[in-house]
Design a protein around this motif. Sequence first.
Motif, PDB file in Angstrom:
ATOM      1  N   ARG A 244      -2.053 -45.051  57.141  1.00 19.85           N
ATOM      2  CA  ARG A 244      -2.926 -44.244  58.004  1.00 19.85           C
ATOM      3  C   ARG A 244      -4.286 -44.916  58.218  1.00 19.85           C
ATOM      4  O   ARG A 244      -4.859 -44.841  59.289  1.00 19.85           O
ATOM      5  CB  ARG A 244      -3.131 -42.873  57.398  1.00 19.85           C
ATOM      6  CG  ARG A 244      -1.909 -41.997  57.512  1.00 19.85           C
ATOM      7  CD  ARG A 244      -2.219 -40.581  57.065  1.00 19.85           C
ATOM      8  NE  ARG A 244      -1.046 -39.756  57.105  1.00 19.85           N
ATOM      9  CZ  ARG A 244      -0.223 -39.570  56.085  1.00 19.85           C
ATOM     10  NH1 ARG A 244      -0.455 -40.145  54.926  1.00 19.85           N
ATOM     11  NH2 ARG A 244       0.828 -38.799  56.196  1.00 19.85           N
ATOM     12  N   LEU A 245      -4.810 -45.529  57.180  1.00 24.47           N
ATOM     13  CA  LEU A 245      -6.171 -46.055  57.199  1.00 24.47           C
ATOM     14  C   LEU A 245      -6.315 -47.331  58.033  1.00 24.47           C
ATOM     15  O   LEU A 245      -7.265 -47.465  58.813  1.00 24.47           O
ATOM     16  CB  LEU A 245      -6.622 -46.312  55.763  1.00 24.47           C
ATOM     17  CG  LEU A 245      -8.090 -46.525  55.502  1.00 24.47           C
ATOM     18  CD1 LEU A 245      -8.927 -45.396  56.064  1.00 24.47           C
ATOM     19  CD2 LEU A 245      -8.325 -46.630  53.995  1.00 24.47           C
ATOM     20  N   ILE A 246      -5.402 -48.258  57.892  1.00 23.98           N
ATOM     21  CA  ILE A 246      -5.496 -49.540  58.611  1.00 23.98           C
ATOM     22  C   ILE A 246      -5.511 -49.324  60.130  1.00 23.98           C
ATOM     23  O   ILE A 246      -6.372 -49.891  60.820  1.00 23.98           O
ATOM     24  CB  ILE A 246      -4.380 -50.516  58.175  1.00 23.98           C
ATOM     25  CG1 ILE A 246      -4.514 -50.862  56.690  1.00 23.98           C
ATOM     26  CG2 ILE A 246      -4.370 -51.758  59.044  1.00 23.98           C
ATOM     27  CD1 ILE A 246      -5.770 -51.596  56.296  1.00 23.98           C
ATOM     28  N   PRO A 247      -4.618 -48.507  60.691  1.00 25.47           N
ATOM     29  CA  PRO A 247      -4.697 -48.274  62.144  1.00 25.47           C
ATOM     30  C   PRO A 247      -6.008 -47.591  62.565  1.00 25.47           C
ATOM     31  O   PRO A 247      -6.521 -47.860  63.650  1.00 25.47           O
ATOM     32  CB  PRO A 247      -3.497 -47.366  62.442  1.00 25.47           C
ATOM     33  CG  PRO A 247      -2.547 -47.621  61.333  1.00 25.47           C
ATOM     34  CD  PRO A 247      -3.393 -47.914  60.129  1.00 25.47           C
TER      35      PRO A 247
ATOM     36  N   GLY B  60      -4.250 -55.871  65.486  1.00 24.90           N
ATOM     37  CA  GLY B  60      -3.487 -55.975  66.719  1.00 24.90           C
ATOM     38  C   GLY B  60      -1.996 -55.795  66.550  1.00 24.90           C
ATOM     39  O   GLY B  60      -1.231 -56.140  67.441  1.00 24.90           O
ATOM     40  N   ARG B  61      -1.579 -55.245  65.426  1.00 25.33           N
ATOM     41  CA  ARG B  61      -0.153 -55.033  65.186  1.00 25.33           C
ATOM     42  C   ARG B  61       0.085 -53.581  64.808  1.00 25.33           C
ATOM     43  O   ARG B  61      -0.807 -52.897  64.322  1.00 25.33           O
ATOM     44  CB  ARG B  61       0.332 -55.925  64.041  1.00 25.33           C
ATOM     45  CG  ARG B  61       0.235 -57.409  64.406  1.00 25.33           C
ATOM     46  CD  ARG B  61       0.661 -58.299  63.310  1.00 25.33           C
ATOM     47  NE  ARG B  61       2.095 -58.162  63.042  1.00 25.33           N
ATOM     48  CZ  ARG B  61       2.698 -58.851  62.097  1.00 25.33           C
ATOM     49  NH1 ARG B  61       2.035 -59.690  61.341  1.00 25.33           N
ATOM     50  NH2 ARG B  61       3.983 -58.704  61.889  1.00 25.33           N
ATOM     51  N   VAL B  62       1.300 -53.147  65.030  1.00 27.55           N
ATOM     52  CA  VAL B  62       1.698 -51.826  64.569  1.00 27.55           C
ATOM     53  C   VAL B  62       1.867 -51.919  63.060  1.00 27.55           C
ATOM     54  O   VAL B  62       2.563 -52.811  62.558  1.00 27.55           O
ATOM     55  CB  VAL B  62       3.009 -51.372  65.249  1.00 27.55           C
ATOM     56  CG1 VAL B  62       3.490 -50.064  64.669  1.00 27.55           C
ATOM     57  CG2 VAL B  62       2.815 -51.273  66.753  1.00 27.55           C
ATOM     58  N   VAL B  63       1.218 -51.036  62.333  1.00 30.06           N
ATOM     59  CA  VAL B  63       1.235 -51.091  60.880  1.00 30.06           C
ATOM     60  C   VAL B  63       2.477 -50.369  60.367  1.00 30.06           C
ATOM     61  O   VAL B  63       2.668 -49.190  60.627  1.00 30.06           O
ATOM     62  CB  VAL B  63      -0.042 -50.472  60.282  1.00 30.06           C
ATOM     63  CG1 VAL B  63      -0.015 -50.509  58.770  1.00 30.06           C
ATOM     64  CG2 VAL B  63      -1.272 -51.220  60.801  1.00 30.06           C
ATOM     65  N   THR B  64       3.310 -51.106  59.654  1.00 30.54           N
ATOM     66  CA  THR B  64       4.541 -50.549  59.106  1.00 30.54           C
ATOM     67  C   THR B  64       4.470 -50.563  57.583  1.00 30.54           C
ATOM     68  O   THR B  64       3.596 -51.201  56.994  1.00 30.54           O
ATOM     69  CB  THR B  64       5.760 -51.388  59.536  1.00 30.54           C
ATOM     70  OG1 THR B  64       5.634 -52.702  58.971  1.00 30.54           O
ATOM     71  CG2 THR B  64       5.864 -51.474  61.054  1.00 30.54           C
ATOM     72  N   GLN B  65       5.422 -49.916  56.972  1.00 30.91           N
ATOM     73  CA  GLN B  65       5.489 -49.884  55.514  1.00 30.91           C
ATOM     74  C   GLN B  65       5.655 -51.302  54.956  1.00 30.91           C
ATOM     75  O   GLN B  65       5.007 -51.669  53.985  1.00 30.91           O
ATOM     76  CB  GLN B  65       6.641 -48.993  55.070  1.00 30.91           C
ATOM     77  CG  GLN B  65       6.724 -48.849  53.557  1.00 30.91           C
ATOM     78  CD  GLN B  65       7.818 -47.872  53.143  1.00 30.91           C
ATOM     79  OE1 GLN B  65       8.451 -47.239  53.958  1.00 30.91           O
ATOM     80  NE2 GLN B  65       8.026 -47.765  51.854  1.00 30.91           N
ATOM     81  N   ASN B  66       6.503 -52.115  55.581  1.00 25.16           N
ATOM     82  CA  ASN B  66       6.703 -53.491  55.106  1.00 25.16           C
ATOM     83  C   ASN B  66       5.421 -54.303  55.192  1.00 25.16           C
ATOM     84  O   ASN B  66       5.122 -55.099  54.308  1.00 25.16           O
ATOM     85  CB  ASN B  66       7.817 -54.186  55.901  1.00 25.16           C
ATOM     86  CG  ASN B  66       9.176 -53.654  55.542  1.00 25.16           C
ATOM     87  OD1 ASN B  66       9.370 -53.098  54.467  1.00 25.16           O
ATOM     88  ND2 ASN B  66      10.122 -53.809  56.448  1.00 25.16           N
ATOM     89  N   LEU B  67       4.668 -54.110  56.259  1.00 28.09           N
ATOM     90  CA  LEU B  67       3.410 -54.824  56.426  1.00 28.09           C
ATOM     91  C   LEU B  67       2.411 -54.411  55.345  1.00 28.09           C
ATOM     92  O   LEU B  67       1.727 -55.250  54.764  1.00 28.09           O
ATOM     93  CB  LEU B  67       2.851 -54.516  57.814  1.00 28.09           C
ATOM     94  CG  LEU B  67       1.970 -55.530  58.489  1.00 28.09           C
ATOM     95  CD1 LEU B  67       2.590 -56.916  58.475  1.00 28.09           C
ATOM     96  CD2 LEU B  67       1.719 -55.104  59.927  1.00 28.09           C
ATOM     97  N   VAL B  68       2.357 -53.127  55.046  1.00 24.36           N
ATOM     98  CA  VAL B  68       1.454 -52.631  53.993  1.00 24.36           C
ATOM     99  C   VAL B  68       1.881 -53.182  52.634  1.00 24.36           C
ATOM    100  O   VAL B  68       1.042 -53.578  51.828  1.00 24.36           O
ATOM    101  CB  VAL B  68       1.406 -51.086  53.990  1.00 24.36           C
ATOM    102  CG1 VAL B  68       0.747 -50.555  52.740  1.00 24.36           C
ATOM    103  CG2 VAL B  68       0.684 -50.589  55.229  1.00 24.36           C
TER     104      VAL B  68
END
Length: 175
Positions: A64-67, A104-112
Amino acid sequence: MVPELHLPVRAAAPRGVPHTRADIDAVARECRRLVTKRALLAAGVAMVPVPGLDWLTDVGVLIRLIPQINRAFGLTPEQIERLAPDRRVVVYKAISAGGSLVIGRVVTQNLVLRMLRLVGVRLTTQQAAKFVPLAGQAVSAALTFSALKYVCEQHIRQCMDVARQLALPAPQPAK
């Protein structure tokens, strides 16, 4: 429901993109305040001696925070696509130079989870510390707080760097 980040945006700054260094600094201060609040919340959850609950909370907080941080700096994929082509090139060059995983990316669980690996030793220690009554839970909370602050501070700094690149005057054509 998580409250959205409300930041001061000047009328001259369309779409919430900070254009001056003062605006960038103001956005960074607001983002840091929000990060501190969320890290304290996650630290409170980390004190609960339920294995895995803190990891779920950390991932949920960051998803939630990164976006929200990206949005505050005008660096969501949608906001970047609305920029003029020459400005978009500046953003993508700054993102690639800074090595950011999430601007600039959609933040996903894998990215986190990839981001959390940056602080993996802290979080592994935190999991082990949970099983020591009271003192271990306090250590676990402190490690959670510091890990989230670290990850988010790195992201805020990367966003500031990209936003500063945009704040510089556009290159003038040679005469």
